[in-house]
Design a protein around this motif. Structure first.
Motif, mmCIF file in Angstrom:
data_model
loop_
_atom_site.group_PDB
_atom_site.id
_atom_site.type_symbol
_atom_site.label_atom_id
_atom_site.label_comp_id
_atom_site.label_asym_id
_atom_site.label_seq_id
_atom_site.Cartn_x
_atom_site.Cartn_y
_atom_site.Cartn_z
ATOM 1 N N ARG A 105 0.820 -1.213 0.000
ATOM 2 C CA ARG A 105 0.000 0.000 0.000
ATOM 3 C C ARG A 105 0.855 1.266 0.000
ATOM 4 O O ARG A 105 0.581 2.232 -0.675
ATOM 5 N N ASN A 106 1.884 1.249 0.819
ATOM 6 C CA ASN A 106 2.721 2.440 0.997
ATOM 7 C C ASN A 106 4.164 2.215 0.571
ATOM 8 O O ASN A 106 4.855 3.150 0.203
ATOM 9 N N THR A 107 4.620 0.960 0.666
ATOM 10 C CA THR A 107 5.993 0.631 0.294
ATOM 11 C C THR A 107 6.029 -0.649 -0.536
ATOM 12 O O THR A 107 5.155 -1.513 -0.415
ATOM 13 N N ILE A 108 7.057 -0.732 -1.364
ATOM 14 C CA ILE A 108 7.379 -1.939 -2.117
ATOM 15 C C ILE A 108 8.904 -2.066 -2.090
ATOM 16 O O ILE A 108 9.601 -1.114 -1.728
ATOM 17 N N TYR A 109 9.409 -3.216 -2.491
ATOM 18 C CA TYR A 109 10.859 -3.353 -2.612
ATOM 19 C C TYR A 109 11.306 -2.693 -3.918
ATOM 20 O O TYR A 109 10.553 -2.615 -4.883
ATOM 21 N N ASP A 110 12.545 -2.228 -3.933
ATOM 22 C CA ASP A 110 13.019 -1.358 -5.019
ATOM 23 C C ASP A 110 13.356 -2.047 -6.337
ATOM 24 O O ASP A 110 13.724 -1.385 -7.301
ATOM 25 N N GLY A 111 13.221 -3.355 -6.415
ATOM 26 C CA GLY A 111 13.492 -4.061 -7.660
ATOM 27 C C GLY A 111 14.901 -4.614 -7.767
ATOM 28 O O GLY A 111 15.228 -5.318 -8.719
ATOM 29 N N SER A 112 15.734 -4.339 -6.787
ATOM 30 C CA SER A 112 17.120 -4.810 -6.829
ATOM 31 C C SER A 112 17.303 -6.149 -6.117
ATOM 32 O O SER A 112 18.390 -6.725 -6.158
ATOM 33 N N HIS A 113 16.259 -6.633 -5.455
ATOM 34 C CA HIS A 113 16.298 -7.883 -4.679
ATOM 35 C C HIS A 113 17.391 -7.828 -3.610
ATOM 36 O O HIS A 113 18.052 -8.824 -3.332
ATOM 37 N N SER A 114 17.548 -6.644 -3.019
ATOM 38 C CA SER A 114 18.557 -6.469 -1.966
ATOM 39 C C SER A 114 17.919 -6.075 -0.631
ATOM 40 O O SER A 114 18.625 -5.699 0.294
ATOM 41 N N GLY A 115 16.584 -6.170 -0.544
ATOM 42 C CA GLY A 115 15.904 -5.875 0.709
ATOM 43 C C GLY A 115 15.598 -4.410 0.950
ATOM 44 O O GLY A 115 15.153 -4.044 2.033
ATOM 45 N N VAL A 116 15.806 -3.561 -0.043
ATOM 46 C CA VAL A 116 15.582 -2.119 0.116
ATOM 47 C C VAL A 116 14.136 -1.781 -0.239
ATOM 48 O O VAL A 116 13.661 -2.109 -1.323
ATOM 49 N N LYS A 117 13.454 -1.120 0.697
ATOM 50 C CA LYS A 117 12.067 -0.695 0.458
ATOM 51 C C LYS A 117 12.037 0.761 0.012
ATOM 52 O O LYS A 117 12.847 1.570 0.452
ATOM 53 N N VAL A 118 11.075 1.052 -0.860
ATOM 54 C CA VAL A 118 10.866 2.412 -1.339
ATOM 55 C C VAL A 118 9.367 2.713 -1.286
ATOM 56 O O VAL A 118 8.543 1.798 -1.197
ATOM 57 N N LYS A 119 9.049 3.982 -1.360
ATOM 58 C CA LYS A 119 7.657 4.383 -1.415
ATOM 59 C C LYS A 119 7.059 3.883 -2.727
ATOM 60 O O LYS A 119 7.673 4.020 -3.791
ATOM 61 N N GLY A 120 5.884 3.287 -2.658
ATOM 62 C CA GLY A 120 5.247 2.788 -3.866
ATOM 63 C C GLY A 120 4.108 1.845 -3.529
ATOM 64 O O GLY A 120 3.884 1.516 -2.363
ATOM 65 N N MET A 121 3.408 1.406 -4.577
ATOM 66 C CA MET A 121 2.266 0.512 -4.408
ATOM 67 C C MET A 121 2.411 -0.705 -5.301
ATOM 68 O O MET A 121 2.910 -0.609 -6.423
ATOM 69 N N GLY A 122 1.920 -1.835 -4.795
ATOM 70 C CA GLY A 122 1.863 -3.043 -5.589
ATOM 71 C C GLY A 122 0.763 -2.933 -6.637
ATOM 72 O O GLY A 122 -0.094 -2.046 -6.572
ATOM 73 N N LEU A 123 0.773 -3.856 -7.592
ATOM 74 C CA LEU A 123 -0.164 -3.779 -8.711
ATOM 75 C C LEU A 123 -1.625 -3.880 -8.289
ATOM 76 O O LEU A 123 -2.475 -3.139 -8.790
ATOM 77 N N THR A 124 -1.935 -4.786 -7.372
ATOM 78 C CA THR A 124 -3.319 -4.931 -6.921
ATOM 79 C C THR A 124 -3.762 -3.698 -6.143
ATOM 80 O O THR A 124 -4.842 -3.161 -6.390
ATOM 81 N N ALA A 125 -2.929 -3.259 -5.206
ATOM 82 C CA ALA A 125 -3.275 -2.074 -4.417
ATOM 83 C C ALA A 125 -3.520 -0.876 -5.330
ATOM 84 O O ALA A 125 -4.503 -0.144 -5.175
ATOM 85 N N LYS A 126 -2.657 -0.689 -6.309
ATOM 86 C CA LYS A 126 -2.766 0.448 -7.224
ATOM 87 C C LYS A 126 -4.071 0.384 -8.032
ATOM 88 O O LYS A 126 -4.777 1.388 -8.180
ATOM 89 N N LEU A 127 -4.407 -0.808 -8.541
ATOM 90 C CA LEU A 127 -5.629 -0.955 -9.333
ATOM 91 C C LEU A 127 -6.874 -0.728 -8.468
ATOM 92 O O LEU A 127 -7.827 -0.071 -8.906
ATOM 93 N N LEU A 128 -6.855 -1.231 -7.251
ATOM 94 C CA LEU A 128 -8.014 -1.037 -6.374
ATOM 95 C C LEU A 128 -8.201 0.429 -6.028
ATOM 96 O O LEU A 128 -9.317 0.960 -6.105
ATOM 97 N N VAL A 129 -7.118 1.114 -5.670
ATOM 98 C CA VAL A 129 -7.205 2.540 -5.336
ATOM 99 C C VAL A 129 -7.716 3.336 -6.543
ATOM 100 O O VAL A 129 -8.580 4.209 -6.398
ATOM 101 N N LYS A 130 -7.202 3.002 -7.726
ATOM 102 C CA LYS A 130 -7.630 3.684 -8.953
ATOM 103 C C LYS A 130 -9.139 3.520 -9.181
ATOM 104 O O LYS A 130 -9.782 4.370 -9.786
#
Length: 150
Positions: A105-130
């Motif tokens: 909802r508020n954070t996702i991992y940054d795409g580097s597979h290194s355990g770093v979280k960034v601000k963002g939304m997952g695909l389901t959360a984003k579609l539901l909010v939209k």
């Protein structure tokens, strides 16, 4: 009585990539379960992914596993099924797993597979909010309780 879409893993179901659940112990969840208000759903399983599966993260708007497999279409399919379920049951609220590439909802991992979280939304959360479903993470249960009362 208002229904709530909830990530299956938050109730301990072993649907996460690692074959585990992520049980949240909260008295309000117990009450909602007893009232049959919870619609339990895992978008990743609904999208056709297996348990266990390689961990995946969002990178440049694609969902990529740590073995470099693009699983975006499965995540998109699961998100669409989540929205269809919300529409079918008139669900206006969702309680989803934070930081997941589907449910974050508020954070996702940054795409580097290194355990770093960034601000963002997952695909389901984003579609539901939209589509005007109010999405909360397990870290926001008090805010969800408050929103349901209003």
């Amino acid at each position: 009585m208002e229904k709530i879409l909830i990530s299956s893993c938050l109730l301990g179901l072993p649907v996460r990539y690692d074959g585990k659940g992520q049980t949240i112990l909260h008295p309000q969840l117990n009450l909602w379960q007893k009232q049959n208000r919870l619609i339990v759903f895992c978008p990743e399983i609904a999208g056709g992914l297996l348990v266990p599966r390689a961990p995946a993260e969002i990178k440049q708007n694609r969902v990529i596993t740590n073995t470099a497999e693009d699983v975006t279409s499965a995540f998109e399919a699961g998100a669409s099924k989540a929205l269809a379920l919300c529409n079918k049951h008139n669900i206006r609220f969702a309680l989803l797993k934070e930081s997941s590439p589907s449910c974050g909802r508020n954070t996702i991992y940054d795409g580097s597979h290194s355990g770093v979280k960034v601000k963002g939304m997952g695909l389901t959360a984003k579609l539901l909010v939209k589509n005007h479903v109010k999405v909360f993470s397990e870290e926001q249960i008090p805010a969800l309780i408050k929103a349901l009362v209003l």
